[in-house]
Design an enzyme around this catalytic site. Sequence first.
Site, PDB file in Angstrom:
ATOM      1  N   ASP A 278      16.122  25.547  16.017  1.00  0.00           N
ATOM      2  CA  ASP A 278      15.843  24.593  15.917  1.00  0.00           C
ATOM      3  C   ASP A 278      17.584  24.050  15.443  1.00  0.00           C
ATOM      4  O   ASP A 278      18.275  24.336  15.372  1.00  0.00           O
ATOM      5  CB  ASP A 278      15.602  24.083  14.336  1.00  0.00           C
ATOM      6  CG  ASP A 278      14.073  24.334  14.855  1.00  0.00           C
ATOM      7  OD1 ASP A 278      13.671  24.608  15.859  1.00  0.00           O
ATOM      8  OD2 ASP A 278      13.488  24.332  13.327  1.00  0.00           O
TER       9      ASP A 278
ATOM     10  N   ASP B  64       0.689  22.645  13.083  1.00  0.00           N
ATOM     11  CA  ASP B  64       0.887  23.076  12.484  1.00  0.00           C
ATOM     12  C   ASP B  64       0.520  22.544  11.100  1.00  0.00           C
ATOM     13  O   ASP B  64      -0.313  21.889  10.495  1.00  0.00           O
ATOM     14  CB  ASP B  64       2.821  22.103  12.016  1.00  0.00           C
ATOM     15  CG  ASP B  64       3.440  22.170  13.267  1.00  0.00           C
ATOM     16  OD1 ASP B  64       3.614  22.998  13.746  1.00  0.00           O
ATOM     17  OD2 ASP B  64       4.360  21.274  13.534  1.00  0.00           O
TER      18      ASP B  64
END
Length: 246
Positions: A7, A130
Amino acid sequence: MIIPAIDLIKGEVVRLHQGKFNLKRKYLYEPLFYIQKCLKEGAKKIHIVDLDGAKNPNKKQINLLKEISKYQIPSIQIGGGIRSQKDIDLIFDLIPNAQIILGSSIIKDFKNVQKWFNLYNPHSIILALDIKFNKNYEKIIFINGWQNKSNMIFEDIIEKFLNIGLKYVLCTDISRDGTFLGPNINLYTEIVKKYPEIFFQASGGISTLQDILNLKNSGVKNIIIGRAFLEKKFTIKEANLCWQKE
């Protein structure tokens, strides 16, 4: 398959705690160091998320993606701020064998996302769903780098895409992400049983090799590993051996 996650914020490798940008953990080395480390340890695919782009599509880290594209990565899946056909074409031009991860655009631009399933190979598209659970245990979708709650439920999204070629879904329990609390095995067991035709990727909370065994037994096809790899809880090689042994 075990898929290590990198990330990125402002060119740095980070992990967020439960998706919160103010609870950010930075790591020592540059992204390419960790990518090379993953490949040396036997990773067959790398998961890359541009968190700057996820938070604000106008701030995508294009130059960094261009740099990453120069490396001979066997397979790569990329997400963060992909909101248009132009964004998709840019990634496929840089990395022809990439899979793109679509998140917020699923909710905000549903009709165009449907068109993209027809325009591109559906196997090159991963839907990132998510979730956080509400008091009724419904799986509520969050968007914009998990900053905003949508009004959509997980199952509603799946049903909308099943008949147009959906094959790959990355499902993250936000409450577990970056926490080392262990993955939500009940969640993955449930969705795999409900949608056996989908190749599910699990993400969030993984900290031990036993977590990997538990997830494989749930039926998921891939596991995304971020913080556990970065903080040397185990190596990608050990994770791969664990997955194959089971």
